[in-house]
Design a protein around this motif. Structure first.
Motif, PDB file in Angstrom:
ATOM      1  N   GLU A 122     -15.004 -36.139 -68.328  1.00 38.85           N
ATOM      2  CA  GLU A 122     -14.576 -35.992 -67.004  1.00 38.85           C
ATOM      3  C   GLU A 122     -14.753 -34.502 -66.214  1.00 38.85           C
ATOM      4  O   GLU A 122     -15.430 -34.246 -65.280  1.00 38.85           O
ATOM      5  CB  GLU A 122     -13.630 -36.702 -66.455  1.00 38.85           C
ATOM      6  N   PRO A 123     -13.977 -33.406 -66.909  1.00 37.15           N
ATOM      7  CA  PRO A 123     -14.063 -32.213 -66.245  1.00 37.15           C
ATOM      8  C   PRO A 123     -15.366 -31.631 -66.401  1.00 37.15           C
ATOM      9  O   PRO A 123     -15.897 -30.714 -65.763  1.00 37.15           O
ATOM     10  CB  PRO A 123     -13.046 -31.359 -67.009  1.00 37.15           C
ATOM     11  N   ALA A 125     -18.487 -33.269 -66.398  1.00 31.81           N
ATOM     12  CA  ALA A 125     -19.504 -33.894 -65.522  1.00 31.81           C
ATOM     13  C   ALA A 125     -19.045 -33.604 -64.004  1.00 31.81           C
ATOM     14  O   ALA A 125     -19.852 -33.074 -63.290  1.00 31.81           O
ATOM     15  CB  ALA A 125     -19.243 -35.449 -65.483  1.00 31.81           C
ATOM     16  N   SER A 126     -17.726 -33.158 -63.746  1.00 34.99           N
ATOM     17  CA  SER A 126     -17.270 -32.494 -62.572  1.00 34.99           C
ATOM     18  C   SER A 126     -17.693 -31.226 -62.247  1.00 34.99           C
ATOM     19  O   SER A 126     -18.305 -31.101 -61.225  1.00 34.99           O
ATOM     20  CB  SER A 126     -15.767 -32.822 -62.471  1.00 34.99           C
ATOM     21  N   PHE A 127     -17.850 -30.511 -63.317  1.00 33.75           N
ATOM     22  CA  PHE A 127     -18.059 -29.105 -63.070  1.00 33.75           C
ATOM     23  C   PHE A 127     -19.676 -28.940 -63.008  1.00 33.75           C
ATOM     24  O   PHE A 127     -20.068 -28.458 -62.228  1.00 33.75           O
ATOM     25  CB  PHE A 127     -17.563 -28.342 -64.315  1.00 33.75           C
ATOM     26  N   LEU A 129     -21.580 -31.291 -61.764  1.00 28.72           N
ATOM     27  CA  LEU A 129     -22.116 -31.772 -60.506  1.00 28.72           C
ATOM     28  C   LEU A 129     -21.726 -30.959 -59.457  1.00 28.72           C
ATOM     29  O   LEU A 129     -22.462 -30.773 -58.301  1.00 28.72           O
ATOM     30  CB  LEU A 129     -21.149 -33.442 -60.129  1.00 28.72           C
ATOM     31  N   LYS A 130     -20.655 -30.019 -59.533  1.00 23.75           N
ATOM     32  CA  LYS A 130     -20.377 -29.014 -58.404  1.00 23.75           C
ATOM     33  C   LYS A 130     -21.278 -28.165 -58.524  1.00 23.75           C
ATOM     34  O   LYS A 130     -21.763 -27.724 -57.525  1.00 23.75           O
ATOM     35  CB  LYS A 130     -19.123 -28.571 -58.602  1.00 23.75           C
ATOM     36  N   GLN A 163     -18.942 -42.022 -66.881  1.00 20.19           N
ATOM     37  CA  GLN A 163     -18.944 -41.276 -65.834  1.00 20.19           C
ATOM     38  C   GLN A 163     -20.219 -40.325 -65.901  1.00 20.19           C
ATOM     39  O   GLN A 163     -20.620 -39.623 -64.944  1.00 20.19           O
ATOM     40  CB  GLN A 163     -17.621 -40.377 -66.007  1.00 20.19           C
TER      41      GLN A 163
END
Length: 166
Positions: A122-123, A125-127, A129-130, A163
């Protein structure tokens, strides 16, 4: 109080160190960083003043408040060398290299981050994507091969995570 102690003996490195700890707890991060820098200046050999947590805080202050990306990178690099499990240090290195335009180092650190086995998807993928959402056309045009490889690497590391697959 520490403020009174600092005014009486401004050369006491421990007062500055503990002031930094208190200020950080109060959410006054920039003031905490200034206090820790003062403690380091007064006693540059004290390794307590160069813990990964303090180095990350100093790196963040240099990156976001001082806008001194070279200094930030040096703090994050030192912190990561001391603790290779320090994700904030690696993320700081990634961001400092991005802002410095050091793309080879940026992509190397980003690949390392995406491959961390002890970090959940999760972190990552989030990073990622950002970062992808912040790209401009010129950057993508110049670095598309390396950029396109990043999501593929994340899927390779976490092939069954929903995710990551979205």
């Amino acid at each position: 109080s520490l403020t009174q102690m600092a005014s009486r003996d401004s050369l006491d490195d421990a007062v500055w160190y503990y002031s930094g700890c208190c200020l950080q707890q109060l959410g006054r991060d920039s003031e905490a960083a200034a206090a820790w820098r003062k403690a380091q200046t007064l006693d540059p050999e004290n390794q307590d003043y160069r813990s990964p947590m303090i180095l990350d805080a100093l790196g963040g202050d240099a990156l976001y408040n001082l806008r001194d990306y070279e200094l930030a990178l040096s703090y994050f690099q030192e912190a990561f060398e001391k603790d290779p499990y320090a994700v904030p240090s690696l993320i700081g290195k990634i961001e400092a290299n991005r802002l410095l335009g050091r793309n080879a180092a940026f992509f190397s650190d980003m690949r390392q981050f995406l491959q961390l086995e002890y970090l959940t998807p999760e972190p990552k993928a989030s990073f990622l994507l950002k970062y992808l959402n912040s790209l401009d056309g010129k950057t993508y045009q110049l670095w598309h091969t390396q950029i396109d490889a990043l999501p593929d690497l994340l899927v390779q590391v976490h092939p069954d995570d929903p995710q990551v697959l979205n």
